[in-house]
Enzyme design. Structure first.
Site, PDB file in Angstrom:
ATOM      1  N   HIS A   9      52.330  21.070  34.802  1.00 49.77           N
ATOM      2  CA  HIS A   9      52.917  21.979  33.897  1.00 49.77           C
ATOM      3  C   HIS A   9      52.874  23.504  34.061  1.00 49.77           C
ATOM      4  O   HIS A   9      52.161  24.001  34.972  1.00 49.77           O
ATOM      5  CB  HIS A   9      52.252  21.577  32.455  1.00 49.77           C
ATOM      6  CG  HIS A   9      50.606  21.847  32.469  1.00 49.77           C
ATOM      7  ND1 HIS A   9      50.249  23.165  32.559  1.00 49.77           N
ATOM      8  CD2 HIS A   9      49.564  21.191  32.782  1.00 49.77           C
ATOM      9  CE1 HIS A   9      48.849  23.149  32.801  1.00 49.77           C
ATOM     10  NE2 HIS A   9      48.518  21.902  32.947  1.00 49.77           N
ATOM     11  N   ASN A  15      44.853  28.511  30.624  1.00 48.99           N
ATOM     12  CA  ASN A  15      45.055  28.879  32.060  1.00 48.99           C
ATOM     13  C   ASN A  15      44.530  30.558  32.177  1.00 48.99           C
ATOM     14  O   ASN A  15      43.799  30.913  32.917  1.00 48.99           O
ATOM     15  CB  ASN A  15      46.384  28.463  32.728  1.00 48.99           C
ATOM     16  CG  ASN A  15      46.586  27.006  32.855  1.00 48.99           C
ATOM     17  OD1 ASN A  15      47.758  26.767  32.887  1.00 48.99           O
ATOM     18  ND2 ASN A  15      45.647  26.337  33.102  1.00 48.99           N
ATOM     19  N   GLU A  84      45.690  14.353  31.260  1.00 52.64           N
ATOM     20  CA  GLU A  84      44.622  14.723  31.965  1.00 52.64           C
ATOM     21  C   GLU A  84      43.366  14.178  31.838  1.00 52.64           C
ATOM     22  O   GLU A  84      43.094  13.441  30.923  1.00 52.64           O
ATOM     23  CB  GLU A  84      44.659  16.396  31.615  1.00 52.64           C
ATOM     24  CG  GLU A  84      43.496  17.071  32.491  1.00 52.64           C
ATOM     25  CD  GLU A  84      43.843  17.090  33.932  1.00 52.64           C
ATOM     26  OE1 GLU A  84      43.741  16.212  34.570  1.00 52.64           O
ATOM     27  OE2 GLU A  84      44.145  18.140  34.567  1.00 52.64           O
TER      28      GLU A  84
END
Length: 180
Positions: A9, A15, A84
């Site tokens: 992604h 992040n 995830e």
């Protein structure tokens, strides 16, 4: 040659903040949305022949996959097994490269207190890849860095240290050959 493609992604808020996302949903940033659009154009212009996009139900992967689908006209559908890994007590913590989390990723049976072990994760991803191997379609899987690690280990021998340290960039596209 029968193959599958994989893309991570686009960039997320966590992040940027260097936080461990896991199954916690962190949205794409503006940069992440731009990366997803660029990935879509890159796939469209690559000459790669794909049949379908399968993507994680988490919004960061779904938004990336849908941007690729919009650019390419490919059908896309959620594949729940691509979510995830649940990192339990580590989710939402930072930094992602902390010594404690790095060491924990080397413990394949550890469930991170209410999370999911690497072994459990590998089972669901390996089962998915085994199914796709039997299919005559070529898929693009859009998911997460933890899933990329498992996909890499399915196709290539890795030591535990290589597995724990493996990662790919946001919107990086990789090809994996089932027949190799």
């Amino acid at each position: 040659m029968h193959c599958v493609y994989f893309a991570r992604h686009g960039e997320t808020v966590w992040n940027v903040e260097n936080k461990i996302c896991g199954m916690t949903d962190s949205p794409l940033t503006e940069k992440g949305r731009a990366q997803a659009a660029q990935l879509g154009e890159a796939v469209k212009n690559s000459g790669i022949v794909l049949d379908e996009i399968l993507y994680s139900p988490l919004s960061r992967a779904a938004d990336t996959a849908l941007a690729v689908a919009a650019a390419t006209g490919l059908p896309a559908r959620v594949e729940p097994r691509l979510r995830e890994q649940c990192f339990g007590r580590f989710e939402g913590t930072s930094p992602r490269n902390s010594p404690e989390f790095t060491a924990a990723k080397m413990q394949f049976a550890d469930r991170y207190t209410d999370g999911e072990s690497m072994l459990q994760l590998a089972q669901r991803i390996y089962n998915l890849l085994d199914e796709l191997k039997q299919d005559d379609k070529t898929y693009l899987l859009v998911a997460h860095n933890g899933i990329a690690r498992v996909v890499e280990s399915y196709f290539h021998n890795m030591t535990n240290a290589e597995y724990a340290a493996f990662g790919i960039k946001n919107c990086e596209l990789r090809k994996f050959d089932f027949d190799a």
